[in-house]
Write a protein that holds these residues in place. Structure first.
Motif, short mmCIF file in Angstrom:
data_model
loop_
_atom_site.label_atom_id
_atom_site.label_comp_id
_atom_site.label_asym_id
_atom_site.label_seq_id
_atom_site.Cartn_x
_atom_site.Cartn_y
_atom_site.Cartn_z
N TYR A 43 24.98 32.07 -22.25
CA TYR A 43 24.52 33.25 -21.38
C TYR A 43 24.18 32.93 -19.92
CZ TYR A 43 21.72 37.58 -20.30
OH TYR A 43 21.32 38.66 -19.80
N VAL A 44 23.34 31.87 -19.80
CA VAL A 44 23.05 31.37 -18.44
C VAL A 44 24.12 30.89 -17.67
CG1 VAL A 44 21.52 29.74 -17.06
CG2 VAL A 44 20.66 30.84 -19.12
N ARG A 45 25.08 30.02 -18.57
CA ARG A 45 26.28 29.59 -17.90
C ARG A 45 27.22 30.53 -17.20
NH1 ARG A 45 28.53 24.47 -17.79
NH2 ARG A 45 30.47 24.31 -17.47
N GLN A 46 27.23 31.43 -18.06
CA GLN A 46 28.16 32.73 -17.56
C GLN A 46 27.53 33.57 -16.46
OE1 GLN A 46 31.32 33.55 -18.89
NE2 GLN A 46 31.21 34.99 -17.12
N TYR A 47 26.29 33.72 -16.45
CA TYR A 47 25.70 34.34 -15.21
C TYR A 47 26.27 33.39 -13.81
CZ TYR A 47 22.30 34.20 -11.28
OH TYR A 47 21.63 33.98 -10.34
N PHE A 48 25.84 32.06 -13.96
CA PHE A 48 26.56 31.16 -12.96
C PHE A 48 27.86 31.23 -12.50
CE2 PHE A 48 22.62 28.56 -14.18
CZ PHE A 48 21.77 28.94 -13.52
N LEU A 49 28.57 31.30 -13.51
CA LEU A 49 30.18 31.39 -13.34
C LEU A 49 30.44 32.70 -12.33
CD1 LEU A 49 31.59 29.90 -16.57
CD2 LEU A 49 31.89 29.08 -14.51
N SER A 50 29.80 33.75 -12.91
CA SER A 50 30.11 35.24 -12.46
C SER A 50 29.57 35.53 -10.97
CB SER A 50 29.77 36.46 -13.36
OG SER A 50 28.39 36.25 -13.64
N THR A 51 28.55 34.67 -10.50
CA THR A 51 27.61 34.67 -9.60
C THR A 51 28.34 33.93 -8.60
OG1 THR A 51 25.68 35.48 -10.64
CG2 THR A 51 25.27 34.78 -8.48
N ALA A 72 29.03 26.72 -9.90
CA ALA A 72 28.26 26.94 -11.11
C ALA A 72 28.08 25.68 -11.86
CB ALA A 72 29.09 27.96 -12.04
N ASN A 73 29.33 24.82 -11.91
CA ASN A 73 29.10 23.53 -12.69
C ASN A 73 28.08 22.69 -11.91
OD1 ASN A 73 31.05 24.15 -14.37
ND2 ASN A 73 32.82 23.39 -13.35
N ALA A 74 27.93 22.63 -10.75
CA ALA A 74 26.82 21.79 -10.08
C ALA A 74 25.64 22.16 -10.38
CB ALA A 74 27.14 21.89 -8.16
N ILE A 75 25.33 23.69 -10.33
CA ILE A 75 24.08 24.30 -10.65
C ILE A 75 23.72 23.91 -12.19
CG2 ILE A 75 22.80 26.35 -10.93
CD1 ILE A 75 24.52 27.46 -8.35
N PHE A 76 24.63 23.94 -13.18
CA PHE A 76 24.40 23.90 -14.28
C PHE A 76 24.38 22.34 -14.75
CE2 PHE A 76 24.30 26.45 -18.13
CZ PHE A 76 24.63 25.87 -19.28
N ARG A 77 24.67 21.47 -13.96
CA ARG A 77 24.46 20.06 -14.14
C ARG A 77 22.77 19.78 -14.00
NH1 ARG A 77 29.44 18.88 -11.96
NH2 ARG A 77 28.56 18.74 -9.83
N THR A 78 22.35 20.47 -12.96
CA THR A 78 20.71 20.48 -12.62
C THR A 78 19.98 21.22 -13.87
OG1 THR A 78 21.07 20.80 -10.20
CG2 THR A 78 19.09 21.31 -10.81
N PHE A 79 20.60 22.31 -14.33
CA PHE A 79 19.96 23.05 -15.18
C PHE A 79 19.84 22.23 -16.48
CE2 PHE A 79 20.41 26.30 -18.63
CZ PHE A 79 19.33 26.82 -18.48
#
Length: 246
Positions: free
Chosen positions: A82-90, A96-103
């Protein structure tokens, strides 16, 4: 601007020397707060709060997401998705991949202070933004199909730190956890109120949750405002139909 107000006040207190001191102090205050709106940070603030940069907001949002995901003692893949999809769409795939690594780092390695994060946001964001932030966090909790008691307790704790009122919390929760009197909870009224009070409550809630109240760049918060506004309309229509109101 603050520097000119400082100069004006200083002049009346200490004359020309006071005006110089007031101008200097005002300039310092301008550099920290008043000019923030021209640097792009004020989309998260009103005129009485220091600004927060989009990057800082995103980092704090990541931390709150991790707190909710870990609230029931397990990390749900559906909530992560759910969170990953938010980052991808935003942000698109690369960012998004860079942010998700931090996440992932926040999720797996770091212990974050919910109270500290919320205190930071309270000082730098408007109440309407914090309402939509709570709505987004409820969306994460529901992503695996249900909002557990542990997640509700954690979200209630976060709402307290974010200084979200009890009735507003109950209203948002009613949009995710269904019950017989959900429509009334969403409008923050009792089932015993009159039709006129229902209409008054609807107007109040529609005004409170109108998307125009949330002036910021973060897509999750924008979408939360739109979804919440639709839920308020749906709740009113449900009560209208139930009561045969015109």
């Amino acid at each position: 601007m603050i520097k000119w107000a400082g100069a004006f006040v200083g002049f009346f207190i200490r004359g020309f020397a006071g005006a110089i001191i007031g101008f200097f102090v005002g300039s310092v205050l301008d550099s920290f707060g008043g000019s923030g709106s021209r640097r792009g940070g004020s989309v998260f603030s009103d005129f009485t709060r220091p600004s927060v940069s989009p990057a800082d907001f995103e980092l704090n949002l990541l931390s709150l997401c991790s707190i909710v995901i870990k609230a029931d003692g397990q990390v749900s893949q559906r909530e992560l998705d759910y969170v990953r999809q938010y980052f991808l769409s935003t942000y698109g795939k690369e960012k998004a991949n860079a942010i998700f690594r931090t996440f992932n780092d926040v999720i797996k390695k770091r212990e974050v202070s919910a109270q500290h994060i919320c205190s930071y946001l309270v000082q730098r964001t408007r109440y309407e933004v914090r309402l939509q932030l709570l709505h987004f966090l409820f969306g994460i909790a529901q992503a695996d199909g249900q909002v557990s008691k542990a997640e509700v307790d954690k979200l209630r704790e976060l709402a307290g730190y974010l200084r979200v009122g009890r009735y507003d919390f109950e209203s948002i929760m009613a949009m995710f956890i269904r019950s017989a009197d959900n429509a009334y909870k969403i409008l923050e009224i009792e089932k015993t109120v009159t039709d006129d009070e229902v209409k008054k409550a609807y107007r109040k809630m529609a005004k409170k949750y109108h998307p125009d109240k949330v002036v910021m760049e973060n897509e999750a918060i924008k979408r939360g405002a739109e979804e919440k506004f639709k839920e308020v309309q749906k709740a009113y229509e449900t009560i209208q139909k139930e009561r045969g109101m015109s």
